[in-house]
Design a protein around this motif. Structure first.
Motif, PDB file in Angstrom:
ATOM      1  N   ARG A  23       0.834  -1.198   0.000  1.00  0.00           N
ATOM      2  CA  ARG A  23       0.000   0.000   0.000  1.00  0.00           C
ATOM      3  C   ARG A  23       0.871   1.251   0.000  1.00  0.00           C
ATOM      4  N   ASP A  24       0.416   2.273  -0.725  1.00  0.00           N
ATOM      5  CA  ASP A  24       1.191   3.504  -0.842  1.00  0.00           C
ATOM      6  C   ASP A  24       1.366   4.195   0.511  1.00  0.00           C
ATOM      7  N   ASN A  25       2.505   4.871   0.668  1.00  0.00           N
ATOM      8  CA  ASN A  25       2.772   5.591   1.911  1.00  0.00           C
ATOM      9  C   ASN A  25       1.728   6.660   2.181  1.00  0.00           C
ATOM     10  N   SER A  26       1.205   7.247   1.113  1.00  0.00           N
ATOM     11  CA  SER A  26       0.252   8.344   1.238  1.00  0.00           C
ATOM     12  C   SER A  26      -1.048   7.995   0.548  1.00  0.00           C
ATOM     13  N   ALA A  27      -2.139   8.054   1.261  1.00  0.00           N
ATOM     14  CA  ALA A  27      -3.446   7.773   0.672  1.00  0.00           C
ATOM     15  C   ALA A  27      -3.797   8.787  -0.406  1.00  0.00           C
ATOM     16  N   VAL A  28      -3.299  10.019  -0.254  1.00  0.00           N
ATOM     17  CA  VAL A  28      -3.584  11.071  -1.224  1.00  0.00           C
ATOM     18  C   VAL A  28      -2.915  10.769  -2.547  1.00  0.00           C
ATOM     19  N   ASN A  73      -4.606 -14.051   8.095  1.00  0.00           N
ATOM     20  CA  ASN A  73      -5.548 -15.167   8.018  1.00  0.00           C
ATOM     21  C   ASN A  73      -5.378 -15.957   6.719  1.00  0.00           C
ATOM     22  N   TYR A  74      -5.057 -15.247   5.646  1.00  0.00           N
ATOM     23  CA  TYR A  74      -4.825 -15.923   4.359  1.00  0.00           C
ATOM     24  C   TYR A  74      -3.608 -16.841   4.465  1.00  0.00           C
ATOM     25  N   ILE A  75      -2.569 -16.357   5.106  1.00  0.00           N
ATOM     26  CA  ILE A  75      -1.350 -17.148   5.282  1.00  0.00           C
ATOM     27  C   ILE A  75      -1.627 -18.408   6.101  1.00  0.00           C
ATOM     28  N   ILE A  76      -2.412 -18.265   7.143  1.00  0.00           N
ATOM     29  CA  ILE A  76      -2.761 -19.416   7.985  1.00  0.00           C
ATOM     30  C   ILE A  76      -3.589 -20.428   7.191  1.00  0.00           C
ATOM     31  N   LYS A  77      -4.610 -19.949   6.532  1.00  0.00           N
ATOM     32  CA  LYS A  77      -5.531 -20.820   5.797  1.00  0.00           C
ATOM     33  C   LYS A  77      -4.827 -21.577   4.682  1.00  0.00           C
ATOM     34  N   ASN A  78      -3.908 -20.928   3.990  1.00  0.00           N
ATOM     35  CA  ASN A  78      -3.255 -21.521   2.823  1.00  0.00           C
ATOM     36  C   ASN A  78      -1.874 -22.089   3.121  1.00  0.00           C
ATOM     37  N   LYS A  79      -1.507 -22.094   4.391  1.00  0.00           N
ATOM     38  CA  LYS A  79      -0.229 -22.679   4.821  1.00  0.00           C
ATOM     39  C   LYS A  79       0.952 -22.121   4.024  1.00  0.00           C
ATOM     40  N   ILE A  80       1.000 -20.802   3.955  1.00  0.00           N
ATOM     41  CA  ILE A  80       2.050 -20.112   3.210  1.00  0.00           C
ATOM     42  C   ILE A  80       3.389 -20.234   3.950  1.00  0.00           C
ATOM     43  N   GLU A  81       4.436 -20.572   3.212  1.00  0.00           N
ATOM     44  CA  GLU A  81       5.775 -20.671   3.801  1.00  0.00           C
ATOM     45  C   GLU A  81       6.721 -19.569   3.327  1.00  0.00           C
ATOM     46  N   LEU A  82       6.388 -18.959   2.195  1.00  0.00           N
ATOM     47  CA  LEU A  82       7.229 -17.882   1.651  1.00  0.00           C
ATOM     48  C   LEU A  82       6.338 -16.724   1.222  1.00  0.00           C
ATOM     49  N   VAL A  83       6.635 -15.537   1.754  1.00  0.00           N
ATOM     50  CA  VAL A  83       5.912 -14.318   1.364  1.00  0.00           C
ATOM     51  C   VAL A  83       6.881 -13.401   0.628  1.00  0.00           C
ATOM     52  N   GLY A  84       6.491 -12.973  -0.559  1.00  0.00           N
ATOM     53  CA  GLY A  84       7.282 -12.013  -1.321  1.00  0.00           C
ATOM     54  C   GLY A  84       6.566 -10.678  -1.383  1.00  0.00           C
ATOM     55  N   ILE A  85       7.282  -9.600  -1.044  1.00  0.00           N
ATOM     56  CA  ILE A  85       6.695  -8.258  -1.022  1.00  0.00           C
ATOM     57  C   ILE A  85       7.366  -7.405  -2.085  1.00  0.00           C
ATOM     58  N   SER A  86       6.562  -6.782  -2.937  1.00  0.00           N
ATOM     59  CA  SER A  86       7.082  -5.894  -3.976  1.00  0.00           C
ATOM     60  C   SER A  86       7.177  -4.476  -3.422  1.00  0.00           C
ATOM     61  N   ALA A  87       8.389  -3.903  -3.453  1.00  0.00           N
ATOM     62  CA  ALA A  87       8.621  -2.622  -2.776  1.00  0.00           C
ATOM     63  C   ALA A  87       9.167  -1.550  -3.713  1.00  0.00           C
ATOM     64  N   MET A  88       8.618  -0.346  -3.561  1.00  0.00           N
ATOM     65  CA  MET A  88       9.151   0.852  -4.202  1.00  0.00           C
ATOM     66  C   MET A  88       9.259   1.935  -3.132  1.00  0.00           C
ATOM     67  N   ASN A  90       7.628   4.672  -2.890  1.00  0.00           N
ATOM     68  CA  ASN A  90       6.324   5.214  -2.506  1.00  0.00           C
ATOM     69  C   ASN A  90       5.522   4.283  -1.601  1.00  0.00           C
ATOM     70  N   ASN A  91       5.962   3.013  -1.435  1.00  0.00           N
ATOM     71  CA  ASN A  91       5.219   2.119  -0.540  1.00  0.00           C
ATOM     72  C   ASN A  91       6.132   1.400   0.455  1.00  0.00           C
ATOM     73  N   TYR A  92       7.311   1.939   0.661  1.00  0.00           N
ATOM     74  CA  TYR A  92       8.309   1.259   1.490  1.00  0.00           C
ATOM     75  C   TYR A  92       7.884   1.146   2.957  1.00  0.00           C
ATOM     76  N   ILE A  93       7.156   2.124   3.461  1.00  0.00           N
ATOM     77  CA  ILE A  93       6.720   2.081   4.867  1.00  0.00           C
ATOM     78  C   ILE A  93       5.865   0.837   5.108  1.00  0.00           C
ATOM     79  N   GLU A 123      20.898  -2.991   1.356  1.00  0.00           N
ATOM     80  CA  GLU A 123      21.363  -2.933   2.741  1.00  0.00           C
ATOM     81  C   GLU A 123      20.399  -2.145   3.623  1.00  0.00           C
ATOM     82  N   VAL A 124      19.738  -1.156   3.056  1.00  0.00           N
ATOM     83  CA  VAL A 124      18.731  -0.402   3.804  1.00  0.00           C
ATOM     84  C   VAL A 124      17.567  -1.328   4.159  1.00  0.00           C
ATOM     85  N   CYS A 125      17.162  -2.167   3.217  1.00  0.00           N
ATOM     86  CA  CYS A 125      16.072  -3.107   3.479  1.00  0.00           C
ATOM     87  C   CYS A 125      16.450  -4.097   4.581  1.00  0.00           C
ATOM     88  N   LYS A 126      17.691  -4.553   4.576  1.00  0.00           N
ATOM     89  CA  LYS A 126      18.140  -5.465   5.627  1.00  0.00           C
ATOM     90  C   LYS A 126      18.110  -4.777   6.991  1.00  0.00           C
TER      91      LYS A 126
END
Length: 298
Positions: A23-28, A73-88, A90-93, A123-126
């Motif tokens: 989700r974007d850092n700013s709703a506006v 809840n989605y992760i629990i229901k679907n037994k997710i083991e790996l989550v990948g997040i797409s980051a820029m 504007n949505n880093y927060i 390195e910033v992400c780490k």
């Protein structure tokens, strides 16, 4: 590319993977962004499914308007083991907050962050995120390697591993995006700067200081016959009427643009489309062909 461990054998454990946008850092500012399918995640999903038996699902968080609890809840229901997040930028927060939220409820889950921001500042992400993996570069090969070797990524935060994904020698080896996983039927494309996204090339050879460089200065193009096959498939099966060429620099090779326009004209598909690029790369002949081929905006 050759250094990645892209071998699927009997010793590889099949896992369930969730890929999410942020989700974007700013709703506006988010309200001003055109609503497009997350093509990067769609390509990662199709590549993993083509080359393995892993299960992959995609949630476009701002588009589906879901919160952390829904994702938990989605992760629990679907037994997710790996989550990948797409980051820029504007949505880093969201990426920072979501990674720590997941770690709180799922201490052993594997979390990877990729995209423009991690490719530029891994390195910033780490430092900021509670992730196991930071992906630089192309996500397809990197995420398949991560999924195939999921149990080897145990470090978190500063101890996270940086994985570099490279584009295959020919991008025609990459399958078409996973439209079903992206829930293509839920997207609407109001004109003039929103239409069904199509990608015909990867990367950009220029070195503009203000621009992120996921693939550094690599630039590779798809075969035009494969591109036309995708467009014809979308016309027949998805009722495609208008599309947007989402390449970083579609006009880089003027002769290729002309050849594409001629193929589109000959196919008589009666489509309108737009492209993102630099107009100074075109000559008068190319511009005239663009108009005849249905291009309505650049």
């Amino acid at each position: 590319y050759s250094k990645l461990r892209l071998v699927m054998n009997d010793s590889v454990r099949e896992i369930s993977i969730l890929l999410v946008t942020a989700r974007d850092n700013s709703a506006v500012s988010a309200a001003d962004i055109a609503d497009h399918m997350p093509m990067g995640l769609g390509h990662i999903s199709s590549y993993i499914k083509k080359n393995s038996k892993h299960k992959v699902s995609i949630i476009d968080v701002p588009h589906e308007d879901v919160d952390f609890e829904y994702l938990k809840n989605y992760i629990i229901k679907n037994k997710i083991e790996l989550v990948g997040i797409s980051a820029m930028v504007n949505n880093y927060i969201f990426c920072v907050d979501f990674s720590h939220y997941l770690r709180k409820f799922f201490p052993n889950i594997k979390i990877a962050v990729g995209g423009a921001f991690p490719s530029t500042l891994p390195e910033v992400c780490k430092e900021d995120c509670s992730v196991n993996i930071v992906v630089k570069g192309a996500g397809e090969t990197a995420f398949l390697d991560i999924a195939n070797n999921i149990d080897s990524y145990n470090g978190i935060g500063k101890d996270a591993k940086v994985v570099t994904g490279l584009i295959p020698p020919s991008i025609d080896d990459l399958p078409w995006p996973d439209w079903k996983a992206m829930k293509h039927w839920t997207y609407k494309y109001p004109p003039p700067w929103s239409a069904w996204p199509i990608i015909s090339s990867r990367g950009c050879p220029f070195n503009c200081k203000y621009c992120y460089k996921i693939l550094e200065r690599t630039y590779k193009v798809r075969d035009l016959d494969d591109l036309m096959a995708e467009i014809k498939y979308l016309v027949k099966n998805m009722n495609l009427k208008e599309f947007m060429m989402m390449d970083d620099l579609f006009f880089l090779k003027p002769q290729r643009v002309k050849d594409f326009c001629k193929k589109l004209i000959d196919a008589k598909l009666n489509l309108t489309w737009s492209a993102v690029s630099r107009v100074d790369l075109l000559d008068e002949e190319a511009i005239q062909l663009l108009g005849k081929a249905g291009c309505i905006s650049v």
